[in-house]
Design an enzyme around this catalytic site. Structure first.
Site, PDB file in Angstrom:
ATOM      1  N   ASP A 162       0.830  -1.204   0.000  1.00  6.82           N
ATOM      2  CA  ASP A 162       0.000   0.000   0.000  1.00  6.82           C
ATOM      3  C   ASP A 162       0.864   1.253   0.000  1.00  6.82           C
ATOM      4  O   ASP A 162       0.546   2.236  -0.658  1.00  6.82           O
ATOM      5  CB  ASP A 162      -0.937   0.009   1.218  1.00  6.82           C
ATOM      6  CG  ASP A 162      -1.790   1.274   1.230  1.00  6.82           C
ATOM      7  OD1 ASP A 162      -2.579   1.438   0.278  1.00  6.82           O
ATOM      8  OD2 ASP A 162      -1.642   2.105   2.137  1.00  6.82           O
ATOM      9  N   SER A 184      -7.072  -0.184  -0.299  1.00  9.96           N
ATOM     10  CA  SER A 184      -5.976   0.432   0.465  1.00  9.96           C
ATOM     11  C   SER A 184      -6.337   0.488   1.948  1.00  9.96           C
ATOM     12  O   SER A 184      -5.570   0.066   2.815  1.00  9.96           O
ATOM     13  CB  SER A 184      -5.730   1.845  -0.095  1.00  9.96           C
ATOM     14  OG  SER A 184      -4.992   2.632   0.787  1.00  9.96           O
TER      15      SER A 184
HETATM   16  N1  URA Z   1      -6.766   6.568   2.771  1.00 13.77           N
HETATM   17  C1  URA Z   1      -6.051   5.441   2.531  1.00 13.77           C
HETATM   18  O1  URA Z   1      -5.503   4.842   3.437  1.00 13.77           O
HETATM   19  N2  URA Z   1      -5.973   5.017   1.246  1.00 13.77           N
HETATM   20  C2  URA Z   1      -6.572   5.637   0.232  1.00 13.77           C
HETATM   21  O2  URA Z   1      -6.466   5.177  -0.884  1.00 13.77           O
HETATM   22  C3  URA Z   1      -7.292   6.814   0.490  1.00 13.77           C
HETATM   23  C4  URA Z   1      -7.382   7.244   1.793  1.00 13.77           C
END
Ligand code: URA
Length: 431
Positions: A162, A184
């Site tokens: 991520d 995510s």
């Molecule tokens: N917050 C996150 O952790 N990921 C995203 O893609 C958008 C907001």
């Protein structure tokens, strides 16, 4: 196996990926075999074409598998996490977390720092002298067992995919995609190890999602992903057109949370905190009169114990800004709206958030909202008090900030704050 080019082409042409294709892309990217330009092309294709529920689940699984998953089995009972998609003045975690723990829920919460104009829980906590949010897993788990609550930074060993993908999305205009946001957020929540998750999905001027319909769609995707990973998941869809509560800024929000935990505070803030706490209790099978627990002060006690356990010295006082200046109304009227985006951007300018990852935040900077939506003001009354490091910074934000207040000649009723609830059975509209 297909080549990366063929897989990217399939998304470009609107086909559904197999889970193997998604794993192939992500694993290749993480190993450095698939270059960023190919990954960026795929992300853009996803933004435009979207992803099916099965694809989003496969992406989330692959992201979780890219790193460590926290094992919380040493904590007895149902462990409940809480997450907000981010807003201006959003200090709900600092109230609902301690309150849920005071009701008997075990709350292991891993959190993030400020993203764009929205404040981050970790930055807020770090405004308390001495507080650390870097807890090794053993200490984190022990604290949840002892205090009922710990709020700490996610380890870089969790969901490394991520981190890489988000950084790439950030510079390729591919952040605003519901499946990419859902995977995510949920990959991080799943890796954080709790049994159940309460999500606060915000929409409006100060939020990622522009309107209630897109927030409901994101909430539904996240609930599906959580349930798919066997985590009971409930989402509330809440408004973020106006800042939440009466303060924006790190130390100011900690003080507001302490006051709210003593039962004093903005009605809307208390409403959403109580509601989130009830959802957390329900998921943990805890029966509690949440309002009674709030009035007892037990939540505040837990918050203070948590801060002390994380090295905090609240008795030394929270940082206070040297310059405090009121911005005044230039007409009579009723406050119809306070633009959360303008307020968030002004807070960023003051140093309450960060423009770049490596920026240091000013813990004392921010705003106290003197005239919230619905208030009646006369010309010359304070709308907001700016807390800043210097007069120069106040001058820099004054015009934009004053413009965030929209006055109406007619009396204004506050709009509803909680618009929908989403669980595995679907969406229920209304508070
Ligand atoms: N917050 C996150 O952790 N990921 C995203 O893609 C958008 C907001």
């Amino acid at each position: 196996m297909k080549t990366p080019l063929e897989v990217i082409g399939r998304k470009r042409d609107g086909h559904e990926h197999t889970p193997e294709e998604i794993q192939f892309l992500l694993a290749g990217y993480l190993r450095g075999e698939i270059p960023e330009y190919q990954m960026a092309a795929w992300l853009m294709a996803v933004c435009i074409r979207g992803m099916t529920a099965a694809e989003t689940l496969a992406l989330t699984d692959a992201m979780v598998a890219s790193g460590e998953v926290l094992d919380l089995s040493a904590i007895e009972g149902v462990k409940v996490d809480k997450h907000s998609t981010g807003g201006v003045g959003d200090k709900v975690t600092l109230v609902a977390g301690p309150l849920a723990a005071a009701c008997g829920v075990k709350v292991p919460k891993l959190s993030g720092r400020a993203l764009a104009h929205t404040g981050g829980t970790l930055d807020k906590l770090e405004s308390v002298p001495g507080v650390t949010v870097d807890l090794e897993p053993e200490r984190f788990i022990q604290q949840v067992r002892d205090v009922g609550l710990a709020v700490a930074a996610q380890s870089p060993r969790m969901v490394p995919a991520d981190k890489l993908l988000y950084a790439l999305r950030d510079v390729t205009a591919t952040v605003p995609s519901i499946p990419l946001i859902a995977s995510s957020v949920m990959s991080k929540k799943i890796a954080a190890g709790a049994d159940a998750i309460v999500l606060d999905v915000k929409f409006g001027r100060g939020a990622f999602m522009p309107d209630v319909a897109s927030a409901e769609e994101l909430a539904s995707e996240m609930v599906t992903l959580g349930e798919g990973a066997k985590r009971r998941t409930v989402a509330l869809v809440t408004a973020m057109d106006n800042p939440l509560g009466r303060t924006v800024g790190n130390a100011l929000e900690v003080q507001e949370a302490l006051d709210a935990l003593a039962g004093e505070g903005d009605e809307e803030l208390l409403e959403v905190c109580l509601r989130i706490t009830r959802e957390m209790c329900a998921l943990a099978h805890v029966t509690a009169d949440v309002e009674k627990v709030l009035r007892s002060g037990a939540g505040r006690e837990i918050f203070e114990r948590m801060l002390a356990a994380q090295g905090g010295h609240l008795e030394q006082g929270l940082p206070v800004a040297p310059v405090q200046v009121a911005i005044k109304a230039d007409a009579n009227g009723y406050v119809e709206a306070v633009d959360a985006l303008e307020v968030g951007l002004a807070a960023l300018e003051l140093g309450a958030g960060r423009v770049r990852k490596e920026d240091k935040v000013d813990p004392a900077a921010g705003f106290v909202i003197e005239a919230p939506v619905g208030a009646r003001v006369r010309r010359g009354d304070a709308l907001v008090t700016v807390h800043a490091r210097s007069q120069e910074l106040v001058d820099r934000v004054a015009t934009g900030l004053g413009g965030a207040w929209r006055l109406s000649e007619r009396e204004v009723r506050k709009p509803p704050h909680i618009l929908a609830r989403v669980d595995k059975n679907g969406v229920t509209r209304g508070g």
